[in-house]
Design a protein around this motif. Structure first.
Motif, PDB file in Angstrom:
ATOM      1  N   PHE A 281      65.749  74.573 -75.689  1.00 50.27           N
ATOM      2  CA  PHE A 281      66.626  73.433 -75.423  1.00 50.27           C
ATOM      3  C   PHE A 281      66.917  73.244 -73.945  1.00 50.27           C
ATOM      4  CE2 PHE A 281      67.878  74.207 -79.911  1.00 50.27           C
ATOM      5  CZ  PHE A 281      67.558  72.954 -80.395  1.00 50.27           C
ATOM      6  N   SER A 282      66.825  74.318 -73.154  1.00 44.41           N
ATOM      7  CA  SER A 282      67.173  74.199 -71.742  1.00 44.41           C
ATOM      8  C   SER A 282      66.020  73.698 -70.877  1.00 44.41           C
ATOM      9  CB  SER A 282      67.645  75.559 -71.214  1.00 44.41           C
ATOM     10  OG  SER A 282      66.595  76.515 -71.298  1.00 44.41           O
ATOM     11  N   SER A 283      64.816  73.537 -71.445  1.00 36.75           N
ATOM     12  CA  SER A 283      63.668  73.146 -70.637  1.00 36.75           C
ATOM     13  C   SER A 283      63.740  71.676 -70.225  1.00 36.75           C
ATOM     14  CB  SER A 283      62.373  73.393 -71.406  1.00 36.75           C
ATOM     15  OG  SER A 283      62.248  72.480 -72.479  1.00 36.75           O
ATOM     16  N   ARG A 284      63.034  71.335 -69.178  1.00 34.42           N
ATOM     17  CA  ARG A 284      63.052  69.954 -68.672  1.00 34.42           C
ATOM     18  C   ARG A 284      62.485  68.963 -69.675  1.00 34.42           C
ATOM     19  NH1 ARG A 284      61.575  68.884 -62.398  1.00 34.42           N
ATOM     20  NH2 ARG A 284      62.978  70.415 -61.430  1.00 34.42           N
TER      21      ARG A 284
ATOM     22  N   THR B  58      64.665  73.732 -59.568  1.00 37.23           N
ATOM     23  CA  THR B  58      65.896  73.869 -58.791  1.00 37.23           C
ATOM     24  C   THR B  58      66.304  75.341 -58.771  1.00 37.23           C
ATOM     25  OG1 THR B  58      67.347  73.585 -60.696  1.00 37.23           O
ATOM     26  CG2 THR B  58      66.612  71.582 -59.554  1.00 37.23           C
ATOM     27  N   ASP B  59      67.267  75.667 -57.918  1.00 37.35           N
ATOM     28  CA  ASP B  59      67.767  77.043 -57.859  1.00 37.35           C
ATOM     29  C   ASP B  59      68.369  77.470 -59.191  1.00 37.35           C
ATOM     30  OD1 ASP B  59      67.072  77.472 -55.183  1.00 37.35           O
ATOM     31  OD2 ASP B  59      68.922  76.574 -54.449  1.00 37.35           O
ATOM     32  N   ALA B  60      69.134  76.559 -59.792  1.00 35.18           N
ATOM     33  CA  ALA B  60      69.784  76.887 -61.064  1.00 35.18           C
ATOM     34  C   ALA B  60      68.746  77.113 -62.168  1.00 35.18           C
ATOM     35  CB  ALA B  60      70.743  75.771 -61.465  1.00 35.18           C
ATOM     36  N   GLU B  61      67.725  76.268 -62.205  1.00 38.39           N
ATOM     37  CA  GLU B  61      66.672  76.435 -63.209  1.00 38.39           C
ATOM     38  C   GLU B  61      65.954  77.765 -63.035  1.00 38.39           C
ATOM     39  OE1 GLU B  61      65.130  71.906 -64.219  1.00 38.39           O
ATOM     40  OE2 GLU B  61      64.467  72.878 -62.360  1.00 38.39           O
ATOM     41  N   LEU B  62      65.674  78.132 -61.795  1.00 39.22           N
ATOM     42  CA  LEU B  62      64.981  79.388 -61.520  1.00 39.22           C
ATOM     43  C   LEU B  62      65.813  80.579 -61.985  1.00 39.22           C
ATOM     44  CD1 LEU B  62      62.592  80.881 -60.220  1.00 39.22           C
ATOM     45  CD2 LEU B  62      63.854  80.822 -58.046  1.00 39.22           C
ATOM     46  N   ALA B  63      67.103  80.560 -61.673  1.00 39.78           N
ATOM     47  CA  ALA B  63      67.977  81.668 -62.060  1.00 39.78           C
ATOM     48  C   ALA B  63      68.074  81.782 -63.582  1.00 39.78           C
ATOM     49  CB  ALA B  63      69.364  81.475 -61.449  1.00 39.78           C
ATOM     50  N   ASP B  64      68.220  80.656 -64.268  1.00 40.74           N
ATOM     51  CA  ASP B  64      68.322  80.676 -65.730  1.00 40.74           C
ATOM     52  C   ASP B  64      67.034  81.188 -66.370  1.00 40.74           C
ATOM     53  OD1 ASP B  64      70.892  79.721 -65.675  1.00 40.74           O
ATOM     54  OD2 ASP B  64      70.349  77.629 -66.061  1.00 40.74           O
TER      55      ASP B  64
END
Length: 502
Positions: free
Chosen positions: A349-352, A411-417
């Motif tokens: 669900f979190s994917s682009r 993004t930075d947030a996407e990478l961290a998640d």
């Protein structure tokens, strides 16, 4: 009256014995749970197997029970892998795991559908026939033999590889009997005619089911169009003509050519020492001819221009596969690709892709992206289903989302998640002996470093946004992708709706 009292007494003793047995097993389970140990003893301490009055291990502790114990036993991803080659050239990977009284042996051959040649389906049919008759045992005797020992044998066939796996108790009285017939299954299959006809009919029925599944038709067309005449285009389930042409001689020829020691990887993990592991590998090596390793598949070239194919199917949903040639196992960009794909479409669900196509626009119930690295360049694809009249809109959003990700990265947030998700789930992937056996087979087959499992977390943690951007720009080419759709065309869907559209 004395007889009645005697009968009651026997019943009581039997009941008491069953209660004692149940209590013993419960104590063993409780004793081996993480945190349930004596002072100074590690969590991976010895497993105590209950014994009966004769001193023999209780056979009721079968593989299903052991799997439950295994899940309750903490394992570390720091797996110590030992490796060596047999005299005939087989590669062996071994891990000693004394915590659980069991043994997993996984034999891997470079004998998947990519080796079908002019007979699609022969690799899968050969592999499936291994347990239908071996040595002097027929299919029923093989099944009874392993079931009576509480052991499990299985076969699997993929595009790259063919597998034969054994899971058994590590106690020699069970292990040796299981291994004896396991060697015959691998090295001396008999390919009986009645089993061949039954399995061939089963595969033919599977082909008929494929004709009724738009998703299966799309996937088959995707591999055929993406790989052209290359080995990965061969349909693992075969074709109607090829299945009819496969006989006992074809199976024997395929087995003789590819089920050989020099084309084999042996993965062993369990409560046995190095000497026992060497003996198992040696027995497999002795029973198989040396043969020749399968030749390399060769490089797969990426598409140079976009291509598409529509498969007419009378359904309200259109199945879509969009993708291209991806990467090989062992590619240095795999970690960046893995993290990037988690962000793009592999993270649920979190994917682009899911956010744009499903949540924002409501065009699909599920959408995901996937990379399948193999011995040669495996595929990259995006898969989704949408209403036929929304196909063009869904494809446009897919294209813009993919292009934006390739051009600009995460993004930075996407990478961290993404890192948190991958690193959080990784321990579960090495939480059991069977999981580790799968990794051992993969490491040996694709010639990955023995430190693969140990270094995986650190490699994922080191991935940067720039790494992902460069890797995707090298591998994924949005302007030269293959698009397969299976369903009704837009005009057909519009007509079927009548005057009132929803």
């Amino acid at each position: 009256m004395p007889n009645i009292m005697s009968e009651d007494s026997r019943i009581s003793r039997k009941t008491l014995s069953m209660i004692i047995l149940v209590v013993c097993i419960f104590i063993v389970l409780l004793y081996n749970l993480p945190g349930s140990r004596k002072p100074g003893e590690t969590e991976s301490g010895p497993l105590v197997v209950p014994e009966n009055t004769t001193g023999q291990a209780v056979n009721h502790l079968d593989l299903e029970s052991i799997e439950q114990i295994e899940k309750a036993t903490k394992k570390s991803h720091k797996v110590r892998i030992e490796s060596w080659n047999t005299p005939k050239g087989a590669r062996v990977l071994y891990v000693q795991a004394a915590e659980i009284p069991m043994l997993d042996v996984r034999v891997v051959f470079d004998a998947g559908a990519a080796r079908d040649g002019s007979l699609p389906g022969v690799a899968k049919l050969t592999n499936a026939m291994l347990t239908e008759g071996a040595g002097v045992a027929d299919v029923d005797e093989i099944a009874r033999h392993f079931e009576g020992l509480g052991a499990d044998i299985s076969t699997e066939s993929y595009r790259d590889m063919a597998l034969v796996s054994l899971r058994t108790l590590s106690d020699p009285q069970y292990r040796d009997e299981a291994l004896s017939l396991f060697y015959d299954v691998v090295a001396q299959p008999t390919f009986p005619d009645n089993s061949l006809n039954r399995l061939r009919s089963k595969m033919q029925l599977s082909l008929q089911h494929e004709q009724q599944s738009p998703g299966a038709l799309a996937q088959k067309a995707f591999f055929e169009n993406l790989y052209g005449g290359a080995p990965y285009s061969s349909p693992p389930n075969g074709t109607e003509l090829s299945l009819e042409a496969i006989n006992e001689g074809a199976l024997e020829d395929f087995h003789k050519k590819y089920y050989v020691a020099s084309n084999m990887v042996v993965a062993i993990i369990g409560a046995i020492d190095r000497t026992d592991a060497e003996l198992i590998a040696s027995q497999l090596d002795k029973q198989l001819p040396a043969g020749q390793p399968a030749p390399p598949l060769g490089r797969i070239e990426a598409l140079s221009a976009p291509a598409d194919q529509h498969i007419h199917f009378p359904s309200s949903q259109t199945h879509i596969m969009v993708g291209g040639v991806g990467i090989k196992r062992g590619d240095p960009d795999w970690y960046a690709i893995s993290v990037g794909n988690e962000i793009l479409g592999g993270g649920g669900f979190s994917s682009r892709l899911n956010q744009v196509i499903r949540q924002d626009k409501g065009l699909a119930y599920s959408v995901y992206s996937h990379f399948t690295p193999m011995a040669a360049e495996g595929p990259f694809f995006v898969n989704l289903q949408t209403r036929a009249d929304q196909t063009k809109e869904a494809l446009k959003l897919l294209d813009t989302t993919l292009s934006d990700f390739v051009n600009n990265g995460p993004t930075d947030a996407e990478l961290a998640d993404a890192k948190r998700n991958l690193l959080g789930s990784f321990p579960l992937q090495t939480a059991s002996n069977s999981n580790i056996a799968q990794y051992l087979g993969m490491i040996g087959f694709y010639n990955l470093p023995l430190s693969y499992l140990e270094k995986y977390p650190a490699a994922i943690e080191k991935v940067t946004k720039d790494d992902i951007k460069k890797a995707f720009q090298r591998v994924v080419h949005p302007n030269a992708l293959l698009t397969i759709t299976a369903g009704q065309a837009d005009a057909e869907q519009d007509d079927s709706l009548g005057d009132g559209k929803p």
